[in-house]
Design a protein around this motif. Structure first.
Motif, PDB file in Angstrom:
ATOM      1  N   ALA A  50      22.738  11.764 -39.543  1.00 32.49           N
ATOM      2  CA  ALA A  50      21.748  12.754 -39.112  1.00 32.49           C
ATOM      3  C   ALA A  50      22.324  13.677 -38.049  1.00 32.49           C
ATOM      4  O   ALA A  50      22.008  14.877 -38.010  1.00 32.49           O
ATOM      5  CB  ALA A  50      20.495  12.050 -38.597  1.00 32.49           C
ATOM      6  N   VAL A  51      23.184  13.154 -37.178  1.00 33.27           N
ATOM      7  CA  VAL A  51      23.854  14.002 -36.188  1.00 33.27           C
ATOM      8  C   VAL A  51      24.615  15.126 -36.884  1.00 33.27           C
ATOM      9  O   VAL A  51      24.526  16.302 -36.502  1.00 33.27           O
ATOM     10  CB  VAL A  51      24.822  13.177 -35.310  1.00 33.27           C
ATOM     11  N   CYS A  52      25.353  14.766 -37.922  1.00 37.70           N
ATOM     12  CA  CYS A  52      26.158  15.758 -38.645  1.00 37.70           C
ATOM     13  C   CYS A  52      25.282  16.810 -39.316  1.00 37.70           C
ATOM     14  O   CYS A  52      25.589  18.009 -39.273  1.00 37.70           O
ATOM     15  CB  CYS A  52      27.035  15.061 -39.678  1.00 37.70           C
ATOM     16  N   LEU A  53      24.184  16.383 -39.921  1.00 36.77           N
ATOM     17  CA  LEU A  53      23.273  17.324 -40.573  1.00 36.77           C
ATOM     18  C   LEU A  53      22.629  18.260 -39.550  1.00 36.77           C
ATOM     19  O   LEU A  53      22.498  19.470 -39.795  1.00 36.77           O
ATOM     20  CB  LEU A  53      22.201  16.566 -41.344  1.00 36.77           C
ATOM     21  N   LEU A  54      22.218  17.719 -38.415  1.00 33.76           N
ATOM     22  CA  LEU A  54      21.641  18.547 -37.357  1.00 33.76           C
ATOM     23  C   LEU A  54      22.657  19.563 -36.843  1.00 33.76           C
ATOM     24  O   LEU A  54      22.344  20.748 -36.668  1.00 33.76           O
ATOM     25  CB  LEU A  54      21.164  17.658 -36.206  1.00 33.76           C
ATOM     26  N   HIS A  55      23.870  19.099 -36.619  1.00 33.67           N
ATOM     27  CA  HIS A  55      24.898  19.995 -36.099  1.00 33.67           C
ATOM     28  C   HIS A  55      25.232  21.093 -37.101  1.00 33.67           C
ATOM     29  O   HIS A  55      25.360  22.270 -36.730  1.00 33.67           O
ATOM     30  CB  HIS A  55      26.161  19.202 -35.758  1.00 33.67           C
ATOM     31  N   ASP A  56      25.356  20.741 -38.381  1.00 35.60           N
ATOM     32  CA  ASP A  56      25.684  21.743 -39.405  1.00 35.60           C
ATOM     33  C   ASP A  56      24.607  22.822 -39.481  1.00 35.60           C
ATOM     34  O   ASP A  56      24.914  24.016 -39.591  1.00 35.60           O
ATOM     35  CB  ASP A  56      25.846  21.070 -40.765  1.00 35.60           C
ATOM     36  N   GLU A  57      23.344  22.397 -39.416  1.00 30.14           N
ATOM     37  CA  GLU A  57      22.255  23.375 -39.486  1.00 30.14           C
ATOM     38  C   GLU A  57      22.212  24.230 -38.224  1.00 30.14           C
ATOM     39  O   GLU A  57      21.905  25.430 -38.286  1.00 30.14           O
ATOM     40  CB  GLU A  57      20.923  22.662 -39.697  1.00 30.14           C
ATOM     41  N   THR A  79      33.698  14.129 -32.792  1.00 29.07           N
ATOM     42  CA  THR A  79      34.688  15.175 -33.043  1.00 29.07           C
ATOM     43  C   THR A  79      35.148  15.150 -34.492  1.00 29.07           C
ATOM     44  O   THR A  79      35.233  16.194 -35.158  1.00 29.07           O
ATOM     45  CB  THR A  79      35.891  15.012 -32.106  1.00 29.07           C
ATOM     46  N   ARG A  80      35.418  13.958 -34.996  1.00 25.98           N
ATOM     47  CA  ARG A  80      35.943  13.843 -36.361  1.00 25.98           C
ATOM     48  C   ARG A  80      34.877  14.083 -37.427  1.00 25.98           C
ATOM     49  O   ARG A  80      35.171  14.652 -38.485  1.00 25.98           O
ATOM     50  CB  ARG A  80      36.570  12.459 -36.539  1.00 25.98           C
ATOM     51  N   LYS A  81      33.655  13.683 -37.155  1.00 31.11           N
ATOM     52  CA  LYS A  81      32.593  13.802 -38.157  1.00 31.11           C
ATOM     53  C   LYS A  81      31.956  15.187 -38.189  1.00 31.11           C
ATOM     54  O   LYS A  81      31.612  15.685 -39.263  1.00 31.11           O
ATOM     55  CB  LYS A  81      31.511  12.751 -37.888  1.00 31.11           C
ATOM     56  N   THR A  82      31.763  15.810 -37.017  1.00 32.17           N
ATOM     57  CA  THR A  82      31.052  17.097 -36.994  1.00 32.17           C
ATOM     58  C   THR A  82      31.973  18.299 -37.057  1.00 32.17           C
ATOM     59  O   THR A  82      31.556  19.376 -37.489  1.00 32.17           O
ATOM     60  CB  THR A  82      30.200  17.228 -35.716  1.00 32.17           C
ATOM     61  N   GLY A  83      33.217  18.152 -36.590  1.00 30.82           N
ATOM     62  CA  GLY A  83      34.112  19.305 -36.547  1.00 30.82           C
ATOM     63  C   GLY A  83      33.874  20.222 -35.367  1.00 30.82           C
ATOM     64  O   GLY A  83      34.610  21.194 -35.168  1.00 30.82           O
ATOM     65  N   ILE A  84      32.799  19.981 -34.582  1.00 34.21           N
ATOM     66  CA  ILE A  84      32.445  20.691 -33.350  1.00 34.21           C
ATOM     67  C   ILE A  84      32.071  22.159 -33.595  1.00 34.21           C
ATOM     68  O   ILE A  84      30.940  22.558 -33.410  1.00 34.21           O
ATOM     69  CB  ILE A  84      33.547  20.587 -32.278  1.00 34.21           C
ATOM     70  N   GLN A  85      33.003  23.002 -33.990  1.00 35.18           N
ATOM     71  CA  GLN A  85      32.755  24.405 -34.345  1.00 35.18           C
ATOM     72  C   GLN A  85      32.203  25.266 -33.219  1.00 35.18           C
ATOM     73  O   GLN A  85      31.534  26.271 -33.454  1.00 35.18           O
ATOM     74  CB  GLN A  85      31.820  24.481 -35.568  1.00 35.18           C
ATOM     75  N   GLY A  86      32.451  24.874 -31.968  1.00 37.60           N
ATOM     76  CA  GLY A  86      32.222  25.788 -30.865  1.00 37.60           C
ATOM     77  C   GLY A  86      30.846  25.828 -30.244  1.00 37.60           C
ATOM     78  O   GLY A  86      30.662  26.501 -29.230  1.00 37.60           O
ATOM     79  N   ASN A  87      29.858  25.151 -30.822  1.00 32.32           N
ATOM     80  CA  ASN A  87      28.515  25.219 -30.232  1.00 32.32           C
ATOM     81  C   ASN A  87      28.070  23.890 -29.642  1.00 32.32           C
ATOM     82  O   ASN A  87      26.930  23.743 -29.220  1.00 32.32           O
ATOM     83  CB  ASN A  87      27.499  25.664 -31.282  1.00 32.32           C
ATOM     84  N   PHE A  88      28.938  22.895 -29.595  1.00 32.93           N
ATOM     85  CA  PHE A  88      28.586  21.521 -29.232  1.00 32.93           C
ATOM     86  C   PHE A  88      28.817  21.313 -27.728  1.00 32.93           C
ATOM     87  O   PHE A  88      29.925  21.463 -27.230  1.00 32.93           O
ATOM     88  CB  PHE A  88      29.467  20.548 -30.031  1.00 32.93           C
ATOM     89  N   ALA A  89      27.738  20.948 -27.012  1.00 33.64           N
ATOM     90  CA  ALA A  89      27.851  20.595 -25.599  1.00 33.64           C
ATOM     91  C   ALA A  89      27.506  19.123 -25.442  1.00 33.64           C
ATOM     92  O   ALA A  89      26.390  18.704 -25.741  1.00 33.64           O
ATOM     93  CB  ALA A  89      26.915  21.448 -24.748  1.00 33.64           C
ATOM     94  N   ALA A  90      28.462  18.330 -25.000  1.00 35.74           N
ATOM     95  CA  ALA A  90      28.274  16.899 -24.774  1.00 35.74           C
ATOM     96  C   ALA A  90      27.907  16.675 -23.313  1.00 35.74           C
ATOM     97  O   ALA A  90      28.594  17.161 -22.415  1.00 35.74           O
ATOM     98  CB  ALA A  90      29.548  16.138 -25.124  1.00 35.74           C
ATOM     99  N   VAL A  91      26.810  15.955 -23.086  1.00 34.77           N
ATOM    100  CA  VAL A  91      26.284  15.769 -21.737  1.00 34.77           C
ATOM    101  C   VAL A  91      26.767  14.448 -21.156  1.00 34.77           C
ATOM    102  O   VAL A  91      26.677  13.404 -21.813  1.00 34.77           O
ATOM    103  CB  VAL A  91      24.747  15.825 -21.746  1.00 34.77           C
TER     104      VAL A  91
END
Length: 449
Positions: free
Chosen positions: A232-239, A274-286
């Motif tokens: 679900a993390v990956c799907l949320l991030h992709d969208e 990092t490996r599953k989502t690919g990050i793509q520049g919009n990911f902020a880890a808290v």
């Protein structure tokens, strides 16, 4: 619509330094239309003041303002994040709509300490407060429901609270599905629940139609690896990438979370994400309090950003995030998190001091010129704006006209010149030197110069 005006202070923060003779032209859209030695006279002259960009709070849980002073007793001799969480759940269970509204508005007003247009008992108390200079907040919002029913009532109410306070907000709306990896939600967590991705995105579309475009925007959140399965993390991030929205997530704040993730997925959370989502520049880890340098290197190299919250991390006994030394200021930002204390100046100070104490060195976070305060200030302004995907945190043409007025005659800043003003503010002063704030071209007027 804003009345266009021209601001001139004794000193203005532009291009990484304080300069005199600088005028800021504000357009009717609440953005800066020009900056420099402009020919027209100022319509707002801030004598005895310096102007800096508004501070950007990249991570807040506004309702947790109701915990202030609570959970600070330790009958067992000590406590932890997990014992604090029980106090937070007690607060959650007690909140009705009125109390939720009151706490959120209180937190937002305390960030600004301004925006009062009427005077009553509640408002008068805020007139006596010191401004914190936070003009933008990233509200990491997971307290969705007014009851056990899934009404998502609080999502719009928190936007309304921000609007009443006068603060710019990016509502980072959280998906929250599990009570631990492969575990059902606890009863205390049911007011956070967003179990269906389709319904989540339908609700986000509803919120998109509701936000006030001049001061409000949206972002996407997977609460944590504990609360959202990796698929679900990956799907949320992709969208989120498709919709060009910022994506935020709690990552590696607690060692227990890391151990559970390794048992379930075979990787620590940061490496897994990092490996599953690919990050793509919009990911902020808290937080990333316990992240390993190699994992952080890979994450930020892929365009990831990190948000740290030094005062909350200290209050909860989380630990000191040593990764701060290895991240470019443009990819690092600050948040007030639990709002036990609201001061971005103190967050800046303790980001550096935590590193000094743990490393036994001074100037742990410096820019290329060896300037610590300048680096910290960039983290608290442009770093936060980048994490939220907004044009703020800087005084330049096209950016939001969000400013803070610093009283250079304040006793904490006497015997200070333009070359030492910023380090004096960061390391020797605080909220008490802030006299006014401006959001979108509107001065909110606690002590308007």
């Amino acid at each position: 619509m804003i009345q266009p005006h021209i601001i001139e202070a004794d000193l203005t923060w532009v291009d990484g330094r304080f300069a005199s003779g600088i005028k800021i032209q504000v357009g009717e859209n609440g953005r800066i239309t020009d900056v420099g030695a402009l020919p027209d006279p100022p319509t707002v002259r801030l004598t005895g003041h310096a102007v800096i960009p508004g501070l950007v709070n990249a991570h807040s849980h506004a309702f947790q303002r109701g915990l202030r002073g609570k959970g600070e007793q330790f009958p067992d001799g000590s406590g932890s994040f997990w014992s604090w969480r029980e106090a937070m759940y007690e607060l959650v269970a007690s909140l009705d709509t009125h109390r939720f509204d009151e706490l959120c508005e209180q937190a937002f007003r305390e960030m600004l300490a301004a925006g009062i247009t009427t005077v009553g008992e509640f408002e008068q108390a805020f007139r006596e407060m010191l401004a914190a200079g936070i003009t933008t907040v990233g509200e990491f919002h997971y307290m969705h429901h007014s009851s056990e029913q899934h009404d998502f009532l609080f999502d719009k109410r928190i936007l309304d609270a921000a609007n009443r306070a006068g603060i710019r907000i990016t509502l980072l709306n959280a998906f929250y599905q599990t009570g631990g990896i492969n575990r059902p939600l606890l009863k205390t967590q049911h007011r956070f629940e967003t179990s269906d991705l389709d319904k989540y995105w339908a609700h986000m579309s509803d919120l998109e139609a509701y936000v006030q475009k001049d001061t409000q925007s949206l972002g996407v959140v997977a609460h944590s690896i504990r609360a959202v399965p990796i698929e679900a993390v990956c799907l949320l991030h992709d969208e989120a990438v498709q919709r060009q929205l910022p994506f935020h997530m709690h990552v590696e704040e607690q060692r227990q979370e890391i151990e559970e993730c390794v048992r379930e997925y075979g990787h620590r959370p940061m490496a897994l994400l990092t490996r599953k989502t690919g990050i793509q520049g919009n990911f902020a880890a808290v937080h990333c309090t316990h992240s390993q340098p190699g994992d952080i290197d890979e994450f930020v190299a892929a365009g990831g950003r990190v948000v740290v919250c030094p005062l909350t991390e200290a209050n909860l006994g989380d630990g000191i995030p040593h990764h701060a030394l290895f991240i470019d200021a443009k990819q690092l930002s600050l948040g007030t998190d639990s709002n036990a204390r609201i001061s971005m100046i103190e967050e800046m100070r303790w980001l550096e001091y935590g590193q000094r104490l743990s490393r036994e060195m001074r100037g742990a976070l410096c820019d290329a010129n060896g300037e610590s305060a300048t680096q910290l200030f960039e983290i608290a302004t442009t770093g936060g704006a980048a994490a939220l995907g907004i044009d703020a945190g800087v005084i330049r043409q096209g950016a939001y006209a969000d400013f803070v007025a610093i009283d250079t005659t304040h006793p904490t800043l006497t015997h200070v010149d333009e070359s030492t003003l910023l380090p004096a503010l960061v390391f020797g002063s605080g909220n008490e030197a802030i006299s006014d704030v401006c959001v979108g071209g509107q001065w909110l007027g606690i002590r308007h110069p």
